[in-house]
Scaffold this active site. Structure first.
Site: not given
Length: 686
Positions: A154, A316
């Site tokens: 991320e 995710e």
């Protein structure tokens, strides 16, 4: 260096999970893997936060723990996505090399203790990251379970601004390469204003605190471009190593965060893009305005990921309530919602989905960010839903692989306006509310929609496949982009623009010509006057040719028609600009350009949908209620087309099927009046 483009897809639809063997007793691993297989899971992601496991002290590497974990995963037939662990530098590293730490704009240095506390530009951090990535790639390049790599985790999440000493130094180098001279920099930054002119490169910095907390806007725009380039360099540093050392593996990274040109990163470093999908963020960050879409709004985010990579990975997928110990408080997904969100991702282009996470953490900041398993490790309804999805995708997933989302409408965005609009309140806040208005209207009219980022490399062919382009408030409008949009319309396309369009160049400086600058001829109008609608002023009434009177929003561009081919479709009906044009359609070549002098509400977007004659591609075979989303995935070169219907309503909804269809998930006939259960999903071959 190995070539970019390793194939990341497999012969079946891969459903998986994020797993942290380093966080659990080893006597749990085998039971975990066995139960994963029973659920239909076949891929795990590991190691994104495990640097100190691999390198417990500088220069000493250990692989035993993950060797055992990955070997055991392979015994159970699980594929493994390895991660580079650079999102969380170890304590020994930040203590010995504090120059790797990031800093706030005022110079306050972030300390060790969470994640993403480093900067992208410290040379020693480049060196240490390259070393650990090299060691991992060489060690796992031939492991039969490992198929791909996730770079970092991320990028630009948590913090997307960087003001360490290393960043200020690197920014000067970046500017010297971009502009070549201080004279060119001073010109681009409009430094003559308020006597900001620089006479030596040592005087130049990233933005710093000012008395009014308002930096030079042109400097601020370049700063965000620099932040993006720094992150992209950091990703490419790692991907180059992975391609050289592990040439048979594919490379990705996850997330789509601020101050990062994900498209450029994809072009330079990745084989596939990965996105992290948490639709229940909508419960704490709902879209503004009436009737929020809530979890359905996540489809807009997924459409942006799809523009980076037409088929992508969900690294995710939300699998439970989300929350840290101190923030992000989300409710649990209701029964059926987790399955719905999984198919939402698939509908929008995902060809691999991994749930986050296998088991909820019992320690640390994310003890309330729940996974499939609760702390007790016993059966629960989320596991039951995952098992259902696993069984369904085992049966039909292969048919969806490689199919792509189909849309005739695109909402246009670009990074420059996105970043410039963070500071410029005269156009930035308008974009979010207008995109929300359009997306709500298109969703509720069941019209599939793409997000398309305008880039310097964008071609006419990329735009020409769309019947309609919506570009709400592009204040920054290079002449090259205006020329491309003109060619699109001239060739038969339809373009819709909103207020505050076309008055800035690529530096963020304003054109010395009537608004909307280089778009004026295309739109057949000039803006004769304009006003922000103040907090104690009434929003303007706008009278449409259809007889409807709708309310404008936030801003008013008062239009003056300049083209003989232009037609006024709506006029202001209140305030001092009553009677003045508010919406103009200009015939340009074979197409039409619409200019709307306000921000778009859902009602205004709905009125334009009617004016444009847009209808749902499902109209011939079904009557769909508002709460049901339609997505269509198509196999290029064949006649295979799949409609995915998703009910976001918390109660059952009635669908009228005008022609017989069959739900592939349940092998059930659908004809006539059908009651679709709350959060249910149909996959239909059409």
């Amino acid at each position: 260096m190995a070539t970019k483009g390793q194939d990341w897809r497999t012969e079946q639809f891969r459903l998986g999970v994020c797993y942290y063997p380093e966080q659990w007793p080893e006597n749990l691993w085998e039971d975990d893997y066995r139960r994963m297989k029973e659920l239909g899971l076949s891929v795990v992601r590991v190691a994104e936060f495990a640097w100190s496991i691999f390198e417990p002290e500088e220069g000493r590497f250990e692989f035993d723990l993950f060797d055992r974990a990955i070997d055991l995963a392979h015994q159970y037939g699980l594929l493994v996505i390895m991660s580079t662990p650079t999102a969380t530098p170890p304590a020994w590293l930040t203590a010995k090399y504090p120059e790797v730490l990031n800093a706030k704009q005022d110079g306050t240095v972030y300390q060790h203790g969470q994640r993403r506390h480093f900067n992208y530009n410290a040379p020693i951090y480049h060196e240490l990251c390259a070393r650990v990535v090299t060691q991992l790639a060489e060690h796992y390049k031939n492991h039969p379970a490992v198929v791909g790599w996730q770079i970092d985790n991320e990028l630009n999440c948590e913090v997307n601004t960087f003001y360490s000493k290393a960043d200020h130094t690197a920014f000067r180098v970046w500017l010297q390469e971009k502009y070549g001279s201080l004279d060119a920099l001073n010109q681009a930054w409009g430094a003559v204003f308020w006597n900001q002119t620089y006479s030596d490169w040592s005087q130049v910095h990233l933005t710093r605190p000012t008395p009014t907390n308002s930096p030079n806007p042109h400097q601020a725009l370049d700063e965000k471009r620099f932040f993006s380039d720094s992150a992209i360099f950091f990703a490419k540093l790692q991907s180059d190593i992975l391609r050289e050392k592990a040439p048979n593996h594919w490379v990705t990274t996850n997330g789509m965060f601020g101050h990062l040109d994900s498209h450029q990163m994809m072009d330079e470093s990745l084989d596939v893009f990965a996105y992290d999908s948490y639709p229940n963020f909508s419960t704490i960050l709902p879209d503004k305005g009436d009737r929020p879409l809530l979890d359905r709004k996540w489809s807009l985010n997924l459409s942006a990921a799809r523009d980076v990579s037409p088929n992508f990975i969900i690294m995710e997928q939300q699998a439970g309530p989300g929350g840290w110990v101190n923030r992000i408080e989300m409710p649990s997904p209701k029964p059926g919602q987790m399955r719905l969100w999984t198919y939402q991702s698939i509908a929008h282009g995902a060809d691999m989905v991994l749930y986050f996470r296998w088991r909820t953490a019992t320690k640390g900041t994310e003890i309330y960010w729940h996974g499939l398993n609760d702390y007790h490790n016993r059966p629960n309804r989320r596991l039951e839903e995952a098992a259902r999805v696993g069984e369904e995708l085992n049966r039909i997933g292969a048919q969806l692989l490689g199919t792509t989302y189909q849309a005739d409408v695109a909402i246009l965005k670009d990074y420059d306006n996105e970043w410039d609009g963070e500071l410029d309140v005269w156009h930035g806040p308008l974009t979010g509310r207008s995109i929300s208005g359009w997306f709500k209207a298109l969703q509720r009219h069941h019209i599939p929609t793409d997000t398309k980022y305008m880039r310097s490399s964008t071609t006419l062919a990329e735009l020409a496949k769309y019947r309609l382009l919506i570009y709400p408030h592009p204040a920054i409008m290079p002449t090259s982009t205006a020329a491309l949009l003109s060619k699109y319309v001239e060739g038969g396309g339809t373009l819709v623009l909103g207020c505050r369009s076309g008055y800035k160049d690529a530096t963020g400086q304003c054109y010395m010509q009537p608004f909307p600058g280089p778009l004026a001829e295309l739109c057949g109008i000039e803006v004769e006057d304009f006003t922000l609608v103040g907090p104690f002023q009434q929003l303007p009434d706008i009278s449409w040719q259809t007889g409807a009177v709708l309310q404008g929003d936030a801003f008013v561009d008062i239009l003056h028609v300049t083209s003989d081919n232009a037609e006024i479709l709506a006029s202001y009906a209140s305030d001092y600009y009553a009677g003045k044009p508010a919406l103009v359609r200009n015939k340009y070549g074979m197409g039409n350009a619409y200019y709307y002098g306000s921000a778009f509400t859902e009602e205004a977007a709905g009125a334009l949908i009617a004016e444009l004659g847009l209808v749902s591609p499902a109209a011939k075979w079904a009557e769909l209620p508002e709460d049901v989303e339609l997505a269509i995935r198509v196999q290029e070169g064949t006649d295979k087309r799949y409609a995915i219907l998703m009910n976001y309503g918390h109660e059952e909804r009635m669908i009228t099927f005008l022609t017989p269809k069959r739900d592939m998930l349940t092998d059930t006939d659908l004809h006539g009046l059908v009651m679709m259960k709350a959060f249910d999903v149909y996959v239909i071959e059409i």
